[in-house]
Scaffold this motif. Structure first.
Motif, PDB file in Angstrom:
ATOM      1  N   THR A   1       0.916  -1.221  -0.033  1.00  0.00           N
ATOM      2  CA  THR A   1      -0.121   0.008  -0.031  1.00  0.00           C
ATOM      3  C   THR A   1       0.840   1.348   0.100  1.00  0.00           C
ATOM      4  OG1 THR A   1      -0.080  -0.010   2.348  1.00  0.00           O
ATOM      5  CG2 THR A   1      -1.886  -0.981   1.034  1.00  0.00           C
TER       6      THR A   1
ATOM      7  N   TRP B   1       1.302   3.232  -3.501  1.00  0.00           N
ATOM      8  CA  TRP B   1       0.307   4.010  -4.026  1.00  0.00           C
ATOM      9  C   TRP B   1       0.193   5.473  -3.400  1.00  0.00           C
ATOM     10  CZ3 TRP B   1      -1.509   2.739  -8.504  1.00  0.00           C
ATOM     11  CH2 TRP B   1      -1.758   1.548  -9.046  1.00  0.00           C
TER      12      TRP B   1
ATOM     13  N   VAL C   1       1.353   8.906  -5.672  1.00  0.00           N
ATOM     14  CA  VAL C   1       1.254   8.595  -7.256  1.00  0.00           C
ATOM     15  C   VAL C   1       0.375   9.696  -7.786  1.00  0.00           C
ATOM     16  CG1 VAL C   1       2.041   6.126  -7.421  1.00  0.00           C
ATOM     17  CG2 VAL C   1      -0.397   6.843  -7.135  1.00  0.00           C
TER      18      VAL C   1
ATOM     19  N   SER D   1      -2.669  10.719 -10.688  1.00  0.00           N
ATOM     20  CA  SER D   1      -3.914  10.252 -11.331  1.00  0.00           C
ATOM     21  C   SER D   1      -4.121  10.647 -12.637  1.00  0.00           C
ATOM     22  CB  SER D   1      -5.101  10.607 -10.267  1.00  0.00           C
ATOM     23  OG  SER D   1      -5.286  11.860 -10.264  1.00  0.00           O
TER      24      SER D   1
ATOM     25  N   TYR E   1      -5.350   6.444 -10.157  1.00  0.00           N
ATOM     26  CA  TYR E   1      -4.312   6.277  -9.981  1.00  0.00           C
ATOM     27  C   TYR E   1      -3.283   5.720 -10.568  1.00  0.00           C
ATOM     28  CZ  TYR E   1      -5.850   8.345  -5.420  1.00  0.00           C
ATOM     29  OH  TYR E   1      -6.601   9.005  -4.557  1.00  0.00           O
TER      30      TYR E   1
ATOM     31  N   TYR F   1      -2.876   0.630 -12.659  1.00  0.00           N
ATOM     32  CA  TYR F   1      -3.780   1.622 -12.187  1.00  0.00           C
ATOM     33  C   TYR F   1      -4.508   0.912 -11.035  1.00  0.00           C
ATOM     34  CZ  TYR F   1      -3.458   3.299 -17.102  1.00  0.00           C
ATOM     35  OH  TYR F   1      -2.937   3.989 -18.194  1.00  0.00           O
ATOM     36  N   LYS F   2      -4.894   1.987 -10.098  1.00  0.00           N
ATOM     37  CA  LYS F   2      -5.939   1.793  -9.031  1.00  0.00           C
ATOM     38  C   LYS F   2      -7.044   2.944  -8.931  1.00  0.00           C
ATOM     39  CE  LYS F   2      -5.770   1.640  -4.067  1.00  0.00           C
ATOM     40  NZ  LYS F   2      -5.220   1.871  -2.732  1.00  0.00           N
TER      41      LYS F   2
ATOM     42  N   CYS G   1      -9.702   5.478  -8.298  1.00  0.00           N
ATOM     43  CA  CYS G   1      -9.651   6.413  -7.367  1.00  0.00           C
ATOM     44  C   CYS G   1     -10.962   6.571  -6.401  1.00  0.00           C
ATOM     45  CB  CYS G   1      -9.615   7.911  -7.858  1.00  0.00           C
ATOM     46  SG  CYS G   1      -8.130   8.316  -8.776  1.00  0.00           S
TER      47      CYS G   1
ATOM     48  N   ARG H   1      -7.846  -2.888  -9.050  1.00  0.00           N
ATOM     49  CA  ARG H   1      -6.466  -2.553  -9.719  1.00  0.00           C
ATOM     50  C   ARG H   1      -6.273  -3.353 -10.797  1.00  0.00           C
ATOM     51  NH1 ARG H   1      -2.230  -3.560  -4.463  1.00  0.00           N
ATOM     52  NH2 ARG H   1      -3.108  -1.857  -3.123  1.00  0.00           N
TER      53      ARG H   1
END
Length: 108
Positions: free
Chosen positions: A56, A59, A62, A64, A78, A95-96, A98, A105
């Motif tokens: 974690t 992240w 980072v 967006s 993100y 990618y994650k 938002c 993910r």
């Protein structure tokens, strides 16, 4: 499970005797009849797997971008880029989402 000869310490082999199976030594005359089922299971202790992307904490800082989440269709995510293959191939973008409810993910 390996059984060893108590006389000469060699590995015992299983052979079929008269009406039963038995352990026998190939180097000395030792023989032992098998009177019950013998079993032994050992499960190896597995190593703990480290998160390849840093968990974690990776992240936290980072940027967006505008990209649609394939799970919830939120329009921002993100992203970070990591070189996962050889240097002559492009970087992989992770990618994650938002959205606080989603957090899905994916990679491209």
């Amino acid at each position: 499970m390996l059984m060893f000869c108590p006389t000469c310490a060699n590995v015992l082999v299983v052979e079929e005797g008269s009406n039963c199976y038995r352990f026998a030594c190939n180097t000395c005359p030792y023989v032992q009849n098998v009177t019950r089922k013998i079993s032994n299971k050992k499960y190896p202790k597995l190593k703990e797997v480290d998160d390849v992307l840093g968990g974690t904490a990776a992240w936290e800082n980072v940027d967006s971008t505008e990209v649609t989440c394939p799970k919830c269709e939120h329009n921002r995510a993100y992203f970070m880029q990591i070189q996962t293959r050889s240097a002559d191939e492009p970087m992989t973008t992770f990618y994650k989402c938002c959205s606080a409810d989603c957090g899905h993910r994916w990679r491209e």
